[in-house]
Design a protein around this motif. Sequence first.
Motif, short mmCIF file in Angstrom:
data_model
loop_
_atom_site.label_atom_id
_atom_site.label_comp_id
_atom_site.label_asym_id
_atom_site.label_seq_id
_atom_site.Cartn_x
_atom_site.Cartn_y
_atom_site.Cartn_z
N LYS A 221 0.91 -1.34 0.36
CA LYS A 221 -0.13 -0.07 -0.13
C LYS A 221 0.72 1.31 -0.04
O LYS A 221 0.40 2.47 -0.51
N ARG A 222 2.18 1.13 0.59
CA ARG A 222 2.88 2.25 0.65
C ARG A 222 3.36 2.78 -0.62
O ARG A 222 3.84 3.93 -1.01
N MET A 223 3.34 1.90 -1.51
CA MET A 223 4.16 1.75 -2.98
C MET A 223 3.49 3.08 -3.69
O MET A 223 2.21 3.26 -3.67
N ASN A 224 4.39 4.09 -4.07
CA ASN A 224 3.79 5.26 -4.93
C ASN A 224 4.42 5.63 -6.14
O ASN A 224 5.05 4.94 -6.71
N SER A 225 3.83 6.40 -6.88
CA SER A 225 4.32 6.94 -8.10
C SER A 225 5.83 7.16 -8.29
O SER A 225 6.57 6.64 -9.14
N PRO A 226 6.54 7.98 -7.53
CA PRO A 226 7.81 8.19 -7.60
C PRO A 226 8.76 6.98 -7.47
O PRO A 226 9.69 6.60 -8.31
N GLY A 227 8.37 6.04 -6.58
CA GLY A 227 8.88 4.77 -6.53
C GLY A 227 8.93 3.76 -7.45
O GLY A 227 9.62 3.37 -8.12
N ALA A 228 7.56 3.74 -8.23
CA ALA A 228 7.26 2.82 -9.47
C ALA A 228 8.12 3.47 -10.49
O ALA A 228 8.77 2.72 -11.39
N LEU A 229 8.51 4.95 -10.82
CA LEU A 229 9.03 5.48 -12.01
C LEU A 229 10.74 5.14 -11.42
O LEU A 229 11.34 5.00 -12.36
N ALA A 230 11.11 5.23 -10.41
CA ALA A 230 12.49 5.13 -10.07
C ALA A 230 12.92 3.49 -10.24
O ALA A 230 14.00 3.16 -10.85
N GLY A 231 11.97 2.61 -9.91
CA GLY A 231 12.29 1.28 -10.16
C GLY A 231 12.21 0.86 -11.64
O GLY A 231 13.00 0.05 -11.98
N THR A 232 11.28 1.44 -12.13
CA THR A 232 11.07 1.16 -13.77
C THR A 232 12.63 1.53 -14.23
O THR A 232 13.27 0.95 -15.26
N LEU A 233 12.89 2.86 -14.23
CA LEU A 233 14.06 3.56 -14.84
C LEU A 233 15.47 2.79 -14.34
O LEU A 233 16.06 2.53 -15.20
N ALA A 234 15.56 2.40 -13.13
CA ALA A 234 16.88 1.82 -12.82
C ALA A 234 16.83 0.36 -13.06
O ALA A 234 17.88 0.14 -13.57
N GLY A 235 15.74 -0.34 -13.25
CA GLY A 235 15.75 -1.62 -13.74
C GLY A 235 16.11 -1.50 -15.20
O GLY A 235 17.00 -2.47 -15.66
#
Length: 490
Positions: A411-425
């Motif tokens: 539930k804590r997962m947010n948009s900046p985290g999703a964007l960072a995970g996508t770009l970093a991966g």
Amino acid sequence: MMTLSIIVLVLYLALCVGIGIYAHRAQSGGTAHEYLTGGSDVGFFVNGVAIFAAFATGGTMLGNMGLSYVGGWGYITAYNAGVAVGYLITAFFIAKVFRNMNVSTVPEFIRERFNSKVLNVIVPIILIGTLTAYLVAQMKVGGLLGERLFNIPYTWSVVLIGAVYIFYTAYGGMKAVTLTDFLQGLIMIAVVLVTGVIAITKGGGVGNLYSMAQEITPQWTQTTAYPHIAYIGGFLVWASVLAILPHTVMRIFSAKNERTGRASLTLGVGMYVITSIFTCIFVIALTIILNNGAALPDNDAAFLIFLDQAVPEIVKAIAYAGIFAAVMSSVSAMLLALGAALAYDLVGALKPDYPEQKKRKLVPVSIVGFGILTLLLSMNPPELLTLLYSAAMGLLASSLFFPAILGIWWKRMNSPGALAGTLAGAISYLTLLWGFDMPPLSEIAVSLPVSLLFSVVVTLLTAPPSEQEMRRITIAHEREFTLSDMNQEV
């Protein structure tokens, strides 16, 4: 026998075209959602066989066996174990929520879960790039088969297959893809069982067949062809990518309900496991025996060489049809996902108010465009096609697996985290793939944890999502998100 093979193939292609016409008439007035889901009324058995057919690609029927011959059955088994795990992740951790969110594609889930315009553009672009590479690899199989079956140039073989699958995919949408995949899946599993039994019979039983192949090529039964990190990478690619691979996930949306979707996935993985054992072990064991373990002119043609040497002409003709079916079932599903990624997801992100009817018309146009593009790119593909499309899938998994999984269950997962995970991966995977000489597919063993790390750290360092942003996913964990829920949001 050549005449019989041609007649069988022509009838088969004509039937695929006819299914496309039927599907178009059955839903010609539907929305883009109906076009991409087939009306969400597909039953367990049809959907399960279609799932198997969509994933049991030309790479499965040729590329996997070639990789088993040259790299040992242990290496390809690491892939297939990942496939099985990936199906289980999809069935038990993805299916219910995706279905209940009432979305049509993976990027649509990302769009509804995370409020990020940048992410809404990046995700479809990643899908377009990786799926295009996947399609190019599959089309090589069609070209190889046309050369052997009809003695026609590789180029014209690719064009022949492409013209048919582009037509019925663009014209009939998911309904046509599902019905043709069902037909193709039945053909494929029949070919797999028959050729596997022939290999066992000619090898004098399973035990004798295996021991003879092991004696001729000891490394075939060992894990020495590649460093162990490559085996881990092969497993991780398919264990993670299945959860976000469009032509698998979209089957959840086409099923009658969430329970049917899960059952269909279970049937699909069962058929895939049987196929892997019969082809990559039994068939290749006899191929090693018949060729005394010698190097092949083209490793991807190992199954075709087996057919030339070991089976009656009538079985060979049916087997060729099965390989054609494997190619067309996977490329049609991928092509539909490509059209959706551009017309439904990317355009939807750039133009949120784009009319639904225009989206419906744009999807088939996009399918035709991507179909022509992949035909051109597949004219000169590299060898070992399994490694080619698996590398593309590694990029897809590194980018989207953890943003999707964490978006569902944290539930804590947010948009900046999703964007960072996508770009970093994505960046870490491409850097390792192009900048370092690493064992095949081992890059994901680094890029996947990097994506997880960035997703978690950036999420914890930024503000949590609001209750309004979480509303749809919260409802989806309990029940289907309905039209009345949507009206309440408005």
